[in-house]
Design an enzyme around this catalytic site. Structure first.
Site, short mmCIF file in Angstrom:
data_model
loop_
_atom_site.label_atom_id
_atom_site.label_comp_id
_atom_site.label_asym_id
_atom_site.label_seq_id
_atom_site.Cartn_x
_atom_site.Cartn_y
_atom_site.Cartn_z
N SER A 1 0.85 -1.18 0.00
CA SER A 1 0.00 0.00 0.00
C SER A 1 0.89 1.23 0.00
O SER A 1 1.99 1.21 0.55
CB SER A 1 -0.88 -0.01 1.25
OG SER A 1 -1.44 1.26 1.45
N SER B 1 -17.41 1.72 2.69
CA SER B 1 -17.02 0.54 1.91
C SER B 1 -15.63 0.59 1.30
O SER B 1 -15.42 0.16 0.16
CB SER B 1 -18.02 0.26 0.79
OG SER B 1 -19.13 -0.34 1.32
N SER C 1 -13.47 -1.30 2.26
CA SER C 1 -13.10 -2.72 2.20
C SER C 1 -13.63 -3.38 0.91
O SER C 1 -12.89 -4.08 0.23
CB SER C 1 -13.63 -3.47 3.42
OG SER C 1 -15.04 -3.46 3.44
N ASP D 1 -22.57 -3.66 -1.03
CA ASP D 1 -21.36 -2.86 -1.25
C ASP D 1 -20.63 -3.29 -2.52
O ASP D 1 -20.21 -2.45 -3.33
CB ASP D 1 -20.42 -2.99 -0.05
CG ASP D 1 -21.10 -2.59 1.24
OD1 ASP D 1 -22.22 -2.04 1.17
OD2 ASP D 1 -20.53 -2.84 2.32
P1 NG1 Z 1 -20.19 -1.32 5.92
O1 NG1 Z 1 -20.71 0.01 6.12
O2 NG1 Z 1 -19.18 -1.39 4.83
O3 NG1 Z 1 -19.72 -1.92 7.17
C1 NG1 Z 1 -21.98 -3.31 6.04
C2 NG1 Z 1 -22.17 -4.48 5.08
C3 NG1 Z 1 -23.32 -4.23 4.10
C4 NG1 Z 1 -24.58 -3.78 4.82
C5 NG1 Z 1 -24.25 -2.60 5.76
C6 NG1 Z 1 -25.43 -2.15 6.57
C7 NG1 Z 1 -20.18 -5.73 4.40
C8 NG1 Z 1 -19.04 -5.80 3.47
N1 NG1 Z 1 -20.96 -4.67 4.28
O4 NG1 Z 1 -21.44 -2.22 5.37
O5 NG1 Z 1 -23.56 -5.40 3.36
O6 NG1 Z 1 -25.19 -4.82 5.53
O7 NG1 Z 1 -23.21 -2.95 6.66
O8 NG1 Z 1 -26.49 -1.77 5.76
O9 NG1 Z 1 -20.35 -6.61 5.23
#
Ligand code: NG1
Length: 416
Positions: free
Chosen positions: A79, A139, A141, A184
């Site tokens: 990175s 997101s 990740s 995501d």
């Molecule tokens: P983030 O905000 O990236 O933690 C997570 C889940 C989504 C969704 C949301 C809540 C992953 C990669 N992402 O998002 O699928 O459930 O929370 O709406 O697990």
């Protein structure tokens, strides 16, 4: 070695940085870039894993991976950010995970999944740079998972259309331990510029909707990081378990009472059969308080998504804002995934003149999204500085604190 521009076209700053670092690190130029955007969810939180529709958009912040194919099955990636140590592993089905929360797991996740499904065996050298705020519910990740997934499919000749690719990447990311939905990965690969997307699951579909020209979604970071490997991951998975348990109890009751004839296939099916009011009424009668709250959030949030999409189509900014407020309240009270800082930030947004505001992403910290009209952006931003960032002594100079989200195009590969 100086990294030159063989294409002679405009390059994004991220492409330039990753390319330069790649040339320094590996002594040759990269042959490709994979770029994948972060996302902001406008409404429909914690319901994608119940196969209920959500309404996110891809944003202008991206993960950028400069890479060059190797002759063997190893991936070696570093990175640009010095805090992240270099990651190296061999692509085999069943790659040993790094320690929980290690960024390498988001690189190994797509490699492992693609090795299992398509027996890929060719790796790459790569350099990653990203301007998506990390651990902030935007997101970062999934953008990394998608960028690596795109690179690996490309160099291994695996041809996947957008939606199947998103499905594979959603399965891939579960390697990291979060039992997430597929929102995501889908929006990060399938987003369209200027559009938000209604995403449905099982089967995955995306319908794109033009965001009204005068609407502005502003993202404001609470400054509290959400470490998905620790507390947040535990609570996230627990909420999923609780809402699944609530569904089972309500379904069995409906069966016993002859309201339905066979087991329903999920929340979506139950909602179609019983409707919002009867489903909630029945749940209240048979569930203990906590499970009832989880159930009520899932049902009401699903209904809000449909209404919000209609309101956007009509350009009703106040109505859409009101639903964002209602969504936040439901996440705070019923789903219990908000935090003191997020709640304060939402209040400040409203006082600053936003039409509505809510936490976005999984919650527990991270960001708030608010809606306002173009001509009110400056006033709202000023209110944010005065009401939230100023009193905390937080800098607003950094592009990590708040910014106007631009509905952006999904991930792509750039070949030099
Ligand atoms: P983030 O905000 O990236 O933690 C997570 C889940 C989504 C969704 C949301 C809540 C992953 C990669 N992402 O998002 O699928 O459930 O929370 O709406 O697990």
């Amino acid at each position: 070695m100086n990294w030159t521009n063989p294409r002679q076209v405009d390059r994004s700053p991220l492409e330039l940085v990753s390319g330069e670092v790649f040339a320094k690190e590996f002594g040759v130029q990269p042959t490709h870039f994979a770029r994948a955007p972060g996302r902001v969810n406008l409404i429909g939180e914690h319901i994608d894993y119940h196969d209920l529709p959500v309404f996110p958009m891809a944003i202008q912040r991206e993960a950028y991976l400069a890479f060059r194919c190797r002759d063997d099955g190893f991936v070696r990636i570093r990175s640009v950010c010095e805090d992240f140590e270099e990651v190296e592993f061999e692509i085999v089905p069943g790659i040993t995970a790094s320690s929980p929360g290690h960024w390498g797991n988001y690189v190994k996740a797509p490699a492992d999944e693609l090795a299992r499904r398509f027996a890929i065996s060719r790796g790459f050298d790569g350099v990653l740079v990203s301007d998506i705020p990390i651990a902030a519910g935007l997101s970062s990740s999934s953008a990394l998972v998608n960028a690596v997934g795109l690179a690996l499919t490309h160099i291994n000749g695996v041809v996947l259309e957008t939606l199947p690719f998103a499905d594979v990447m959603a399965d891939a990311e579960r390697y990291t331990g979060t039992r997430g939905g597929g929102m995501d990965q889908a929006i990060s690969i399938g987003g369209h510029a200027h559009h938000a997307a209604q995403i449905e699951f099982s089967p995955l579909t995306m319908s794109h909707m033009l965001v009204p020209e005068r609407w502005r979604f502003i993202i404001a970071n609470s400054g509290v990081r959400v470490e998905k490997s620790g507390y947040a991951m535990g609570v996230y998975n627990a909420r999923r378990d609780e809402s699944e348990q609530a569904l089972r109890i309500v379904t069995n009751t409906a069966l016993d009472r002859g309201l339905i004839r066979s087991q329903v296939t999920g929340y979506k099916n139950l909602l179609e059969i019983l409707g919002e009011d009867i489903a909630i009424e029945m749940a209240e009668a048979v569930l203990e308080r906590t499970l009832f709250q989880r159930f009520r959030h899932v049902i009401t949030e699903a209904v809000r998504v449909g209404t919000a999409i209609d309101l956007m189509a009509r350009g009703d900014v106040q109505g859409f804002g009101w639903l964002m407020d209602a969504s936040h309240k439901s996440l705070r009270v019923d789903y219990e995934v908000s935090s003191v800082e997020l709640d304060e930030l939402v209040v400040v947004c409203r006082e600053a003149g936003a039409a509505g505001a809510r936490l976005t992403g999984a919650g527990f910290g991270g960001c708030v999204i608010m809606l306002t009209e173009q001509d009110k952006v400056d006033v709202v931003l000023e209110g944010l500085s005065r009401g939230y960032y100023g009193p905390r002594g937080m800098s607003t100079d950094t592009d990590q604190s708040h910014f106007v989200a631009r509905p952006s195009a999904g991930a792509s590969i750039i070949t030099l």
